[in-house]
Design an enzyme around this catalytic site. Structure first.
Site, PDB file in Angstrom:
ATOM      1  N   SER A  79       0.840  -1.195   0.000  1.00  0.00           N
ATOM      2  CA  SER A  79       0.000   0.000   0.000  1.00  0.00           C
ATOM      3  C   SER A  79       0.870   1.237   0.000  1.00  0.00           C
ATOM      4  O   SER A  79       1.951   1.253   0.602  1.00  0.00           O
ATOM      5  CB  SER A  79      -0.904   0.019   1.231  1.00  0.00           C
ATOM      6  OG  SER A  79      -1.578   1.257   1.355  1.00  0.00           O
TER       7      SER A  79
ATOM      8  N   TYR B 264      -2.124   0.848  10.491  1.00  0.00           N
ATOM      9  CA  TYR B 264      -2.211   0.118   9.222  1.00  0.00           C
ATOM     10  C   TYR B 264      -0.977   0.392   8.369  1.00  0.00           C
ATOM     11  O   TYR B 264      -0.359  -0.538   7.810  1.00  0.00           O
ATOM     12  CB  TYR B 264      -3.470   0.553   8.474  1.00  0.00           C
ATOM     13  CG  TYR B 264      -3.551   0.063   7.053  1.00  0.00           C
ATOM     14  CD1 TYR B 264      -3.926  -1.240   6.768  1.00  0.00           C
ATOM     15  CD2 TYR B 264      -3.257   0.910   5.979  1.00  0.00           C
ATOM     16  CE1 TYR B 264      -4.004  -1.699   5.451  1.00  0.00           C
ATOM     17  CE2 TYR B 264      -3.338   0.468   4.669  1.00  0.00           C
ATOM     18  CZ  TYR B 264      -3.709  -0.836   4.408  1.00  0.00           C
ATOM     19  OH  TYR B 264      -3.783  -1.287   3.108  1.00  0.00           O
TER      20      TYR B 264
END
Length: 251
Positions: free
Chosen positions: A144, A157
């Site tokens: 990501s 995250y």
């Protein structure tokens, strides 16, 4: 005749209900893929996903797989590889978590880290060893853009993805010259069910766009893929911003 497209005939998806993974599987089935294993926790959603792909003409199997049970990964994935060569493994499982809650509840934050990093390290190493033994195949890791720089809004995250991204890059170096290949995919904000209730970020993308980028990356045998491509420049700027400046930004 040897295939030179870079696209797989057989695909193992770790995270068999992931929207990105399923969009990728659909795209690859339309090109060349004929056999698919969807690995995930047994559920009606996993079975529906398998049935949808069967409707496209692929031979699809479901595999009971739990990212949070790394002691089982070697056995579970070993059974898949024992069925025959796997041309591509797509590591697509992960959880976004809830930043505000996870800051208050350390156990929840640990679950994010264990799923996105510890579980992924285990599954990736098992898969990499099998691909190396075959002498061919690609391991595609969904990372990501959030892993590029710790940000106030999603640092739990983001830190898990940063760890995964660094690990995957090193694994790619370790496999260089073996015939096996690692490709790290760094999407930005993806419009999907898990993000439906979140404010849409700039340069947002879709599962289908990520799937398109994965196909192109496979054809080029890329090592890193950004989605969208312009995000690479944006994150380079963000990565080098002084922390005092970054704190003043709503990111």
């Amino acid at each position: 005749m040897k295939d030179t497209s870079g696209l797989p005939q057989s695909l193992l998806v770790l995270g068999g209900t992931s929207e990105i993974a399923l969009a990728t599987a659909r795209r690859l089935i339309a090109r060349r893929t004929r056999t698919v294993w969807l690995a995930g926790r047994p559920s009606p959603a996993l079975e529906r996903s398998a049935q949808q792909l069967r409707g496209l003409g692929a031979d699809v199997h479901t595999v009971a797989f739990d990212a949070l049970a790394p002691d089982s990964h070697e056995t579970v994935l070993g059974k898949v590889f024992a069925e025959g060569d796997v041309d591509m493994v797509l590591l697509a499982f992960g959880v976004l978590g809830n930043q505000a809650r996870d800051e208050r509840e350390p156990a929840a934050a640990v679950r994010v880290a264990q799923t996105n990093y510890t579980g992924a390290v285990s599954a990736a190493l098992v898969s990499a060893c099998a691909l190396q033994a075959q002498g061919h195949g690609s391991l595609v890791v969904l990372s990501s853009a959030a892993g590029e720089r710790a940000r106030r809004s999603n640092f739990i995250y983001g830190s898990s993805k940063a760890g995964l991204d660094t690990f995957a890059q090193g694994l790619g170096d370790a496999l260089h010259g073996t015939g096996a290949h690692v490709m790290v995919v760094r999407p930005g904000f993806v419009r999907s069910k898990p993000t439906a209730q979140r404010p849409q970020a700039r340069l947002a993308t879709t599962p289908e766009a990520v799937a398109t980028a994965i196909e192109l990356g496979l054809r080029r045998r890329s090592e890193t893929v950004w989605v969208p491509g312009s995000l690479r420049v944006v994150m380079s700027v963000l990565r080098h911003l002084p922390r005092a400046v970054l704190r003043r930004l709503a990111v």
